[in-house]
Structure formats: structure tokens, C-alpha cells
Design an enzyme around this catalytic site. Structure first.
Site, PDB file in Angstrom:
ATOM      1  N   SER A 121     -11.166 -28.985 -19.604  1.00  0.00           N
ATOM      2  CA  SER A 121     -11.267 -29.147 -20.997  1.00  0.00           C
ATOM      3  C   SER A 121     -12.150 -30.174 -21.546  1.00  0.00           C
ATOM      4  O   SER A 121     -12.191 -31.406 -20.924  1.00  0.00           O
ATOM      5  CB  SER A 121      -9.972 -29.166 -21.650  1.00  0.00           C
ATOM      6  OG  SER A 121      -9.237 -28.332 -21.060  1.00  0.00           O
TER       7      SER A 121
HETATM    8  N1  SAM Z   1      -6.142 -28.869 -17.669  1.00  0.00           N
HETATM    9  C1  SAM Z   1      -7.401 -28.531 -16.772  1.00  0.00           C
HETATM   10  C2  SAM Z   1      -8.294 -29.898 -16.418  1.00  0.00           C
HETATM   11  O1  SAM Z   1      -7.626 -30.968 -16.729  1.00  0.00           O
HETATM   12  O2  SAM Z   1      -9.170 -29.702 -15.901  1.00  0.00           O
HETATM   13  C3  SAM Z   1      -8.095 -27.471 -17.412  1.00  0.00           C
HETATM   14  C4  SAM Z   1      -7.541 -26.230 -17.322  1.00  0.00           C
HETATM   15  S1  SAM Z   1      -8.611 -24.860 -17.522  1.00  0.00           S
HETATM   16  C5  SAM Z   1      -8.873 -24.997 -19.143  1.00  0.00           C
HETATM   17  C6  SAM Z   1      -7.280 -23.545 -17.557  1.00  0.00           C
HETATM   18  C7  SAM Z   1      -6.617 -23.494 -16.224  1.00  0.00           C
HETATM   19  O3  SAM Z   1      -5.662 -22.646 -16.363  1.00  0.00           O
HETATM   20  C8  SAM Z   1      -7.630 -22.739 -15.382  1.00  0.00           C
HETATM   21  O4  SAM Z   1      -7.766 -23.445 -14.076  1.00  0.00           O
HETATM   22  C9  SAM Z   1      -6.948 -21.519 -14.789  1.00  0.00           C
HETATM   23  O5  SAM Z   1      -6.953 -20.974 -13.566  1.00  0.00           O
HETATM   24  C10 SAM Z   1      -5.383 -22.008 -15.141  1.00  0.00           C
HETATM   25  N2  SAM Z   1      -4.499 -20.726 -15.337  1.00  0.00           N
HETATM   26  C11 SAM Z   1      -4.942 -19.682 -16.154  1.00  0.00           C
HETATM   27  N3  SAM Z   1      -3.603 -18.922 -16.051  1.00  0.00           N
HETATM   28  C12 SAM Z   1      -2.641 -19.352 -15.479  1.00  0.00           C
HETATM   29  C13 SAM Z   1      -1.479 -19.155 -15.074  1.00  0.00           C
HETATM   30  N4  SAM Z   1      -0.632 -18.129 -15.603  1.00  0.00           N
HETATM   31  N5  SAM Z   1      -0.787 -20.212 -14.468  1.00  0.00           N
HETATM   32  C14 SAM Z   1      -1.241 -21.256 -14.174  1.00  0.00           C
HETATM   33  N6  SAM Z   1      -2.610 -21.560 -14.240  1.00  0.00           N
HETATM   34  C15 SAM Z   1      -3.302 -20.685 -15.072  1.00  0.00           C
END
Ligand code: SAM
Length: 221
Positions: free
Chosen positions: A64
Site C-alpha cells: 500500500s
Molecule cells: N499490508 C500489505 C503490505 O504492507 O504490503 C499490503 C496488502 S495488499 C494491498 C493486500 C493483500 O491482501 C494481498 O497480499 C492479498 O494477497 C491479500 N489478501 C487478499 N484476500 C485475502 C484474504 N482473504 N486473506 C488474507 N489475505 C488476503
């Protein structure tokens, strides 16, 4: 670029987030100054680490933008000693910022559905010294993580079509959840507060755009 070049860029970015009013507290400012974002992005993108923008981390996912990480931490009103659940580990950067704020007496649980990204985050957190405060889980974060519930704070870093009911159940009384809710391309950042009587209060913060939360209480794909 050297460590000191990155440190100068980090400081400039944090100062601009303070001027813009995104960073409002000393504790979030100090954490953003401390955690080296360049250690959480793919090596060929390190020189973009202090652009205030999301960056690709592989598998169609992103780290993000710094302003969104700071804003979510401010809205969550994080404090030392708290137990925090993060959904969407991604690079591990946001988990490291949360870990820096909650300190050694706090705990961070972070769930990622993609095993490859969880491993990427594990390496990044180990290298930067945050792994002892962060428990990484591979699974569907839309179901929360019942073994360590309840949580003082829940921060969801992927966009959900609705607030997943298991996350409401796992939020402690007087707890706060920050979550983007909406359709695939338009979302609103919500702050959900569970009051001491268990009732819920919803507040909207800003329009935003996150990758989808994929799972039982998220999107199908
Ligand atoms: N917080 C992260 C960082 O600091 O890099 C950025 C997160 S990214 C915007 C969103 C993440 O959510 C992705 O890595 C994606 O694979 C994960 N994601 C999507 N659906 C999910 C779920 N049901 N459970 C866990 N992770 C999930």
C-alpha cells in the site's frame, strides 16, 4: 542508493505526510520514520520506496501507499501493548509499522492467502528485526484468526464487499477495525468501533482503492 540516502527520503516523505495532516500523532510519525520501506519492496523497485504510491510486489498484489498505511494506523488509534490482527500481509511493511507502534508488549497477527507472499514478508520482517513481534498465518483472513481472538484492533488491507461477520465477532469490546468496503473499483475506508455494550458504530473516512479481499466473506476471485 545508500542507507543514508533512503533515510533522507524517508524523512522527507514523513514530513510531507505530517504537513498534509495524514500523520497526526507522534507514535505513528516515529514508526513511519523507523521502518525502512525499501526493505519491503522488490529489489528493482527500491529507488521508488519513498514515492507515496502503491508498488507491485508480485502475484498481482501491491504494497500500500505510505499515506494509506499512516492513515489506517492513525484511524485505528494504535497504542503500545495492543493485540492487532492484520488481514493481507503482502510485503509485511504495514505489519512492521504496526509492530513498531504496539512495541514489545504488543502482538501482531497477520494473515495472507498467498503462501509465496507470506514467505516474502517473513524474509523482510526477519531482516528488519520485526519477526519476533509478528505472527504470520497463511489462510483466508475474511474468516479472521480465532485462536488469538479477541483483538484490540483489526486492520484490513484488502477491499471487502461487506464487513466480514467473523471479524466483527473477533473484535474486542472497545475495539476498532479499519476496513475498505465497496465494489472492485470504488471503496470507502470505514472505521468500525465496537462499543463497551457490544453495539457497533460505523464512520467513513475517505474513498480508496485496494486489491480485493478474496475469500469466504470476500470476493470469489
Ligand atoms: N499490508 C500489505 C503490505 O504492507 O504490503 C499490503 C496488502 S495488499 C494491498 C493486500 C493483500 O491482501 C494481498 O497480499 C492479498 O494477497 C491479500 N489478501 C487478499 N484476500 C485475502 C484474504 N482473504 N486473506 C488474507 N489475505 C488476503
Amino acid at each position: 542508493m545508500t542507507e543514508s540516502d533512503f533515510s533522507i527520503l524517508r524523512q522527507a516523505l514523513v514530513e510531507s505526510l505530517v504537513e498534509e495532516g495524514v500523520i497526526r500523532s507522534k507514535i505513528v510519525k516515529e514508526a513511519m520514520l523507523k521502518v525502512p520501506r525499501e526493505e519491503f519492496v522488490p529489489i528493482h523497485l527500491r529507488h521508488y520506496a519513498y514515492e507515496d504510491t502503491p508498488l507491485p510486489i508480485g502475484y498481482g498484489q501491491t504494497i500500500s501507499a505510505p499515506h494509506m498505511v499512516a492513515l489506517m494506523c492513525e484511524e485505528a488509534q494504535l497504542a503500545p501493548g495492543m493485540r492487532v490482527l492484520e488481514i493481507g500481509t503482502g510485503s509485511g511493511y504495514h505489519a512492521a509499522v504496526i509492530a513498531e507502534i504496539v512495541g514489545p508488549k504488543g502482538a501482531v497477527y497477520s494473515i495472507e492467502r498467498l503462501a509465496e507472499l507470506s514467505s516474502f514478508a517473513r524474509r523482510n520482517l526477519a531482516r528488519t528485526g520485526y519477526l519476533d513481534r509478528v505472527t504470520l498465518i497463511i489462510g483466508d483472513g475474511s474468516m479472521g484468526y480465532p485462536p488469538a481472538a479477541p483483538y484490540d484492533r483489526i486492520i484490513v488491507t484488502a477491499a471487502a464487499p461487506e464487513v466480514p461477520p467473523p471479524l466483527i465477532d473477533q473484535l474486542a469490546r472497545n475495539g476498532i477495525m479499519v476496513i475498505p468496503v465497496g465494489d472492485r473499483f470504488n471503496q470507502i475506508l470505514y472505521v468500525v468501533r465496537k462499543k463497551s455494550d457490544g453495539s457497533l458504530e460505523y464512520r467513513t473516512v475517505t474513498p480508496c482503492l485496494f486489491v480485493p479481499l478474496i475469500g469466504r466473506h470476500g470476493w470469489d476471485s
